[in-house]
Design an enzyme around this catalytic site. Structure first.
Site, PDB file in Angstrom:
ATOM      1  N   GLU A   1     -34.064   4.709 -30.025  1.00 10.46           N
ATOM      2  CA  GLU A   1     -34.995   4.339 -28.821  1.00 10.46           C
ATOM      3  C   GLU A   1     -36.430   4.543 -29.583  1.00 10.46           C
ATOM      4  O   GLU A   1     -37.354   3.846 -29.226  1.00 10.46           O
ATOM      5  CB  GLU A   1     -34.927   5.606 -27.749  1.00 10.46           C
ATOM      6  CG  GLU A   1     -33.895   5.364 -27.066  1.00 10.46           C
ATOM      7  CD  GLU A   1     -33.075   6.546 -26.246  1.00 10.46           C
ATOM      8  OE1 GLU A   1     -33.838   7.534 -26.539  1.00 10.46           O
ATOM      9  OE2 GLU A   1     -32.082   6.395 -25.737  1.00 10.46           O
TER      10      GLU A   1
ATOM     11  N   GLU B   1     -24.789   5.836 -34.405  1.00 11.34           N
ATOM     12  CA  GLU B   1     -25.087   5.504 -33.043  1.00 11.34           C
ATOM     13  C   GLU B   1     -25.322   3.830 -32.693  1.00 11.34           C
ATOM     14  O   GLU B   1     -26.312   3.414 -32.836  1.00 11.34           O
ATOM     15  CB  GLU B   1     -26.379   6.238 -32.543  1.00 11.34           C
ATOM     16  CG  GLU B   1     -26.321   7.588 -32.733  1.00 11.34           C
ATOM     17  CD  GLU B   1     -27.303   8.390 -31.743  1.00 11.34           C
ATOM     18  OE1 GLU B   1     -26.683   9.242 -31.053  1.00 11.34           O
ATOM     19  OE2 GLU B   1     -28.456   7.992 -31.462  1.00 11.34           O
TER      20      GLU B   1
ATOM     21  N   LYS C   1     -33.896  14.062 -25.204  1.00 10.60           N
ATOM     22  CA  LYS C   1     -34.738  12.880 -24.958  1.00 10.60           C
ATOM     23  C   LYS C   1     -36.252  13.652 -24.292  1.00 10.60           C
ATOM     24  O   LYS C   1     -36.432  14.661 -24.442  1.00 10.60           O
ATOM     25  CB  LYS C   1     -34.165  11.628 -24.182  1.00 10.60           C
ATOM     26  CG  LYS C   1     -32.811  11.411 -24.850  1.00 10.60           C
ATOM     27  CD  LYS C   1     -32.451  10.055 -24.604  1.00 10.60           C
ATOM     28  CE  LYS C   1     -30.930  10.028 -25.109  1.00 10.60           C
ATOM     29  NZ  LYS C   1     -30.494   8.619 -25.096  1.00 10.60           N
TER      30      LYS C   1
ATOM     31  N   HIS D   1     -34.118   7.526 -34.384  1.00  9.33           N
ATOM     32  CA  HIS D   1     -33.207   7.239 -33.166  1.00  9.33           C
ATOM     33  C   HIS D   1     -33.359   5.999 -32.768  1.00  9.33           C
ATOM     34  O   HIS D   1     -34.598   5.177 -32.723  1.00  9.33           O
ATOM     35  CB  HIS D   1     -33.512   8.120 -32.063  1.00  9.33           C
ATOM     36  CG  HIS D   1     -32.834   7.980 -30.813  1.00  9.33           C
ATOM     37  ND1 HIS D   1     -32.706   7.473 -29.864  1.00  9.33           N
ATOM     38  CD2 HIS D   1     -31.511   8.969 -30.599  1.00  9.33           C
ATOM     39  CE1 HIS D   1     -31.796   7.390 -29.028  1.00  9.33           C
ATOM     40  NE2 HIS D   1     -30.948   8.440 -29.381  1.00  9.33           N
TER      41      HIS D   1
ATOM     42  N   ASN E   1     -29.399  15.918 -27.930  1.00  3.99           N
ATOM     43  CA  ASN E   1     -30.844  15.241 -27.834  1.00  3.99           C
ATOM     44  C   ASN E   1     -31.100  15.243 -26.324  1.00  3.99           C
ATOM     45  O   ASN E   1     -30.486  14.236 -25.604  1.00  3.99           O
ATOM     46  CB  ASN E   1     -30.508  13.828 -28.584  1.00  3.99           C
ATOM     47  CG  ASN E   1     -31.919  12.984 -28.223  1.00  3.99           C
ATOM     48  OD1 ASN E   1     -33.120  13.540 -28.179  1.00  3.99           O
ATOM     49  ND2 ASN E   1     -31.854  11.567 -28.539  1.00  3.99           N
TER      50      ASN E   1
ATOM     51  N   GLY F   1     -26.219   5.596 -24.013  1.00  2.00           N
ATOM     52  CA  GLY F   1     -26.585   5.677 -22.553  1.00  2.00           C
ATOM     53  C   GLY F   1     -25.913   4.658 -21.723  1.00  2.00           C
ATOM     54  O   GLY F   1     -26.255   4.516 -20.365  1.00  2.00           O
TER      55      GLY F   1
ATOM     56  N   SER G   1     -22.658   7.899 -25.932  1.00  5.53           N
ATOM     57  CA  SER G   1     -21.789   7.977 -24.730  1.00  5.53           C
ATOM     58  C   SER G   1     -20.707   9.147 -24.749  1.00  5.53           C
ATOM     59  O   SER G   1     -19.605   8.694 -24.401  1.00  5.53           O
ATOM     60  CB  SER G   1     -21.158   6.825 -24.072  1.00  5.53           C
ATOM     61  OG  SER G   1     -22.468   6.009 -23.541  1.00  5.53           O
TER      62      SER G   1
HETATM   63  C1  PEP Z   1     -28.478   9.761 -28.040  1.00  4.65           C
HETATM   64  O1  PEP Z   1     -29.230   9.637 -27.433  1.00  4.65           O
HETATM   65  O2  PEP Z   1     -28.462   9.889 -29.162  1.00  4.65           O
HETATM   66  C2  PEP Z   1     -27.243   9.385 -27.200  1.00  4.65           C
HETATM   67  C3  PEP Z   1     -26.133   9.277 -27.978  1.00  4.65           C
HETATM   68  O3  PEP Z   1     -27.260   9.341 -25.944  1.00  4.65           O
HETATM   69  P1  PEP Z   1     -25.917   9.298 -24.784  1.00  4.65           P
HETATM   70  O4  PEP Z   1     -25.160  10.380 -25.397  1.00  4.65           O
HETATM   71  O5  PEP Z   1     -26.534   9.614 -23.489  1.00  4.65           O
HETATM   72  O6  PEP Z   1     -25.300   7.765 -25.095  1.00  4.65           O
END
Ligand code: PEP
Length: 252
Positions: free
Chosen positions: A98, A168, A12, A96, A10, A174, A214
């Site tokens: 976000e 998630e 983003k 997601h 992803n 992040g 992460s």
């Molecule tokens: C994501 O954007 O779905 C995500 C898991 O980001 P990160 O790996 O940076 O935590």
């Protein structure tokens, strides 16, 4: 039941056209493990470039980060699942954190997107996960159950079987704070059990449930080794082709 591992990038709001071309060139120089599926989800504006760079019949697939819940109409600035299919997308991320946090997308709204994507024969990657405060107050499983119940309303068993889920935990996205493999497995097992209870045991074994939050080359192996973790949804570490390749290679 062995599910093919799935690793999804992803990006983003990162990687425009040049970076997309460079990424594909770099990743294409490596031989991917046989038994893994890889999906890249760039911003909408890089999707065409991505599909052209990957080439026809590519083993790496394209996915979108979002879609609208209607096929067409007066929705300024939105993108239809039909347009995504024209760009050779096979997957679409829905819900997601976000999108939930910054664009106030809730489970009932996301349910409309899931119906639309599935009817268009795109594979949705439905993201669910609790906030840090919800984990601390012992509400994780209630939150996940509500996200499943409301998000999946009206979908049929066979449609659930073809979906991908991404657990998630919002506190891990992040932040560099990864869920331990045990914490992640506990929630993944809960998600599969929830599907078994609501749609039947057979259908619970079919969908892939990814972990996201992460994920790095260092922690991916222990996470993906868990029984109910079928791959990863990777944000930050997917921006570098070499890191992303290292995460893919744990599926060897
Ligand atoms: C994501 O954007 O779905 C995500 C898991 O980001 P990160 O790996 O940076 O935590």
């Amino acid at each position: 039941m062995t599910r093919t591992p799935l690793i999804v990038a992803n990006w983003k709001m990162n990687h425009g056209l040049d970076e997309t071309i460079k990424f594909v060139a770099e990743i294409s120089r490596s031989t991917l493990p046989d038994k893994v599926e890889v999906v890249l989800c760039p911003p909408y504006t890089s999707l065409h470039t991505l599909s052209v760079a990957l080439g026809e019949g590519a083993t790496i697939k394209a996915g979108a980060q979002n879609c609208h819940f209607e096929i067409k109409g007066a929705y300024t600035g939105e993108v239809s699942v039909e347009f995504l299919k024209e760009l050779s997308c096979e997957y679409v991320i829905i819900g997601h954190s976000e999108r939930r946090q910054y664009f106030k997308e809730d489970n009932k709204f996301l349910n409309k997107k899931l119906h639309c994507a599935i009817e268009a024969k795109l594979i949705p990657i439905y993201c669910i996960g609790e906030l840090e405060s919800e984990r601390e107050s012992g509400d994780t499983f209630n939150v996940i159950a509500r996200q499943m119940q409301e998000g999946l309303a009206g979908l049929a068993k066979d449609q659930i079987g073809e979906m991908v889920f991404a657990y998630e935990p919002v506190w891990a996205i992040g932040t560099g704070k990864t869920a331990t493999p045990e914490i992640a497995q506990e929630v993944h097992a809960f998600i599969r059990k929830w599907i078994a209870t609501n749609f039947g045991t057979l259908y619970a074994e079919l969908p892939r449930i990814l972990y996201g939050g992460s994920v790095t080359p260092d922690n991916a192996g222990a996470l993906i080794a868990q029984r109910d973790i079928d791959g990863a949804l990777v944000g930050g570490a997917s921006l570098s082709a070499s890191n992303f390749l290292k995460i893919i290679s744990v599926c060897r």
